[in-house]
Enzyme design. Structure first.
Site, mmCIF file in Angstrom:
data_model
loop_
_atom_site.group_PDB
_atom_site.id
_atom_site.type_symbol
_atom_site.label_atom_id
_atom_site.label_comp_id
_atom_site.label_asym_id
_atom_site.label_seq_id
_atom_site.Cartn_x
_atom_site.Cartn_y
_atom_site.Cartn_z
ATOM 1 N N GLY A 259 0.795 -1.217 0.000
ATOM 2 C CA GLY A 259 0.000 0.000 0.000
ATOM 3 C C GLY A 259 0.830 1.271 0.000
ATOM 4 N N SER A 260 0.325 2.278 0.694
ATOM 5 C CA SER A 260 0.892 3.624 0.592
ATOM 6 C C SER A 260 2.258 3.795 1.233
ATOM 7 C CB SER A 260 -0.084 4.639 1.202
ATOM 8 O OG SER A 260 -1.248 4.732 0.408
ATOM 9 N N THR A 261 2.754 2.791 1.956
ATOM 10 C CA THR A 261 4.133 2.899 2.436
ATOM 11 C C THR A 261 5.111 3.057 1.270
ATOM 12 O OG1 THR A 261 4.309 0.476 2.476
ATOM 13 C CG2 THR A 261 3.739 1.578 4.549
ATOM 14 N N ILE A 262 4.733 2.521 0.103
ATOM 15 C CA ILE A 262 5.601 2.596 -1.077
ATOM 16 C C ILE A 262 5.761 4.034 -1.560
ATOM 17 C CG2 ILE A 262 5.799 1.866 -3.510
ATOM 18 C CD1 ILE A 262 6.468 -0.286 -1.442
ATOM 19 N N LYS A 263 4.820 4.905 -1.219
ATOM 20 C CA LYS A 263 4.901 6.291 -1.690
ATOM 21 C C LYS A 263 6.196 6.964 -1.251
ATOM 22 C CE LYS A 263 -0.114 6.848 -1.844
ATOM 23 N NZ LYS A 263 -1.325 7.300 -1.148
#
Length: 446
Positions: A177-181
């Site tokens: 999820g958004s941890t990759i951002k």
């Protein structure tokens, strides 16, 4: 006289028969099974599994294999059957342990206990199915904790379900999820494709990919225009789709690969799984956008921790290691040191300006990013099953520890900021307390 001779002859025949049968029995034991005396010697000589701080996690006492710390690191240690290891390190290092060699780990039992305790409080409270945590030493990549919930006691392993015995931080695969951002923003900064102040048009939804594309949505209300810093703070999927528009697919995928995604973690014989990256031929505009917010790719908690540790370690990826004294794994540059430091300052602001009460600790420099990932169920993204994720490090200016958290299937408060971030905070608080670290940052009100 003849009677005496006949009786003596019968006695001699009886004795000879007994000797023959005993020889046959001994031969059968050698051919068909290990003599009991040999079995006892094998168990007694089996090596121990020992933590970095000297705690014995597994040892042999008489004819029995015992686990003195009980449930602590139970899934990592694994268990032993009658004569050999069945799971975990007992299985992976069975030849060495059977030969009487000790296996020494990098685990710190204090940090391991803190991670397990944080999971044990949060997972049941939020009615989740399971959770896992990895804590890494930033510079060396040493695994200081690898925690799973539900707990598992190898002393009574037969009473546990197979899932409870699973070393989830190393083996469970999920979409991060958004941890990759945070990682993709670092890569875009490194390529000169954006700056923290670059502004983007960010409606709450945007269609990407033309006729065969899809509509990307944001979950958190935010201004119609956001900077790159604001995109991270509000975790805007739409904003990330703009950030990666100029990113060549092969370059962007290459960064994810350098962060360690899509490949096995090099950890000697320690069992681990690998997530996946879609092949480059499938990287159209939509795949590039969805990968920018961690959808359509997968990871383990160990891989996510190692990726974030790259930013903590001034842009150099360090292979995690669990076995003390093992040959050091790969070290490779991914982003420039100045880019890593800039991204760390941006992720610190994400905590201070966005979720200080959930992940921040007053007076300490904490950096990280949340994620709330829909789980694929029966081939479709579920609207009811989520993974709550957080990855971060501290102190942000000169990190010493990197932490990744994942909790699956929470029925109450499943957002990353509500569940995974507080687990990170609990662990970080305990570690800072153990260090007796004095506050260094200006306290931020929750």
């Amino acid at each position: 006289m003849e009677v005496k001779i006949r009786n003596r002859s019968r006695v001699m025949q009886f004795i000879a028969t007994l000797l023959f049968l005993s020889l046959v029995w001994a031969y059968a034991q050698l051919e068909w099974g290990t003599p009991q005396g040999v079995s006892r010697a094998t168990v007694q000589s089996r090596g121990s599994i020992i933590s970095a701080d000297g705690k014995v996690l597994a040892r042999s006492v008489g004819q029995k294999r015992v686990y003195p710390q009980g449930r602590l690191a139970g899934q990592v240690v694994g268990m032993m059957g009658t004569t050999e290891g069945l799971e975990g390190l007992e299985y992976a290092f069975n030849p060495q342990l059977a030969a009487g060699q000790d296996v020494r780990l990098t685990l710190d039992t204090g940090i391991q206990a803190a991670a397990e305790g944080a999971l044990a409080r949060a997972v049941p409270e939020h009615q989740a199915e399971y959770g896992s945590v990895v804590v890494l030493d930033t510079q060396t990549g040493a695994v200081l904790a690898a925690a799973s919930y539900p707990p598992f006691d190898p002393n009574a392993w037969r009473s546990y379900a197979q899932g409870d015995r699973r070393n989830r931080p190393f083996l469970d695969v999920f979409e991060p999820g958004s941890t990759i951002k945070g990682l993709i923003v670092a890569a875009a900064l490194n390529e000169g494709l954006t700056t923290p102040e670059t502004q983007y048009n960010t409606p709450m939804r945007r269609h990407v990919g033309g006729r065969w594309g899809s509509t990307i949505n944001d979950a958190v209300q935010h201004p119609a225009t956001l900077t790159t810093q604001g995109i991270l703070r509000y975790s805007s999927n739409v904003g990330m789709s703009h950030v990666v528009e100029p990113f060549a697919a092969d370059r962007m995928r290459g960064y994810l690969s350098k962060y360690g995604f899509g490949a096995y973690v090099d950890m000697s014989a320690v069992p681990s799984a690998t997530g996946s990256l879609q092949p480059l031929r499938r990287w159209d505009e939509l795949v590039r956008a969805t990968n920018a917010f961690g959808q359509g790719m997968s990871s383990t908690v160990l891989q996510l921790a190692a990726a974030y540790n790259t930013m903590a370690n001034d842009g150099t990826y360090v292979s995690p290691r669990l076995i003390a004294g093992a040959v050091a794994g790969e070290r490779r540059p991914v982003i420039r040191p100045d880019t890593a430091r800039l991204t760390r300052s941006m992720l610190r602001k994400v905590i201070e300006e966005g979720i200080p009460g959930m992940a921040g600790i007053k007076g300490y420099e904490i950096a990280g990013k949340t994620g709330t990932a829909q789980v694929v169920v029966d081939g479709r993204y579920s609207s009811t099953v989520y993974d709550s994720v957080f990855a971060g490090f501290f102190p942000s200016t000169a990190p010493r520890v990197t932490v990744a958290v994942m909790v699956h299937g929470a029925k109450l408060h499943y957002h990353g900021a509500q569940l995974a971030a507080p687990i990170f905070k609990d662990i970080s608080t305990e570690v800072l307390s153990r260090w007796a670290a004095a506050p260094t940052a200006t306290p931020t009100a929750p």
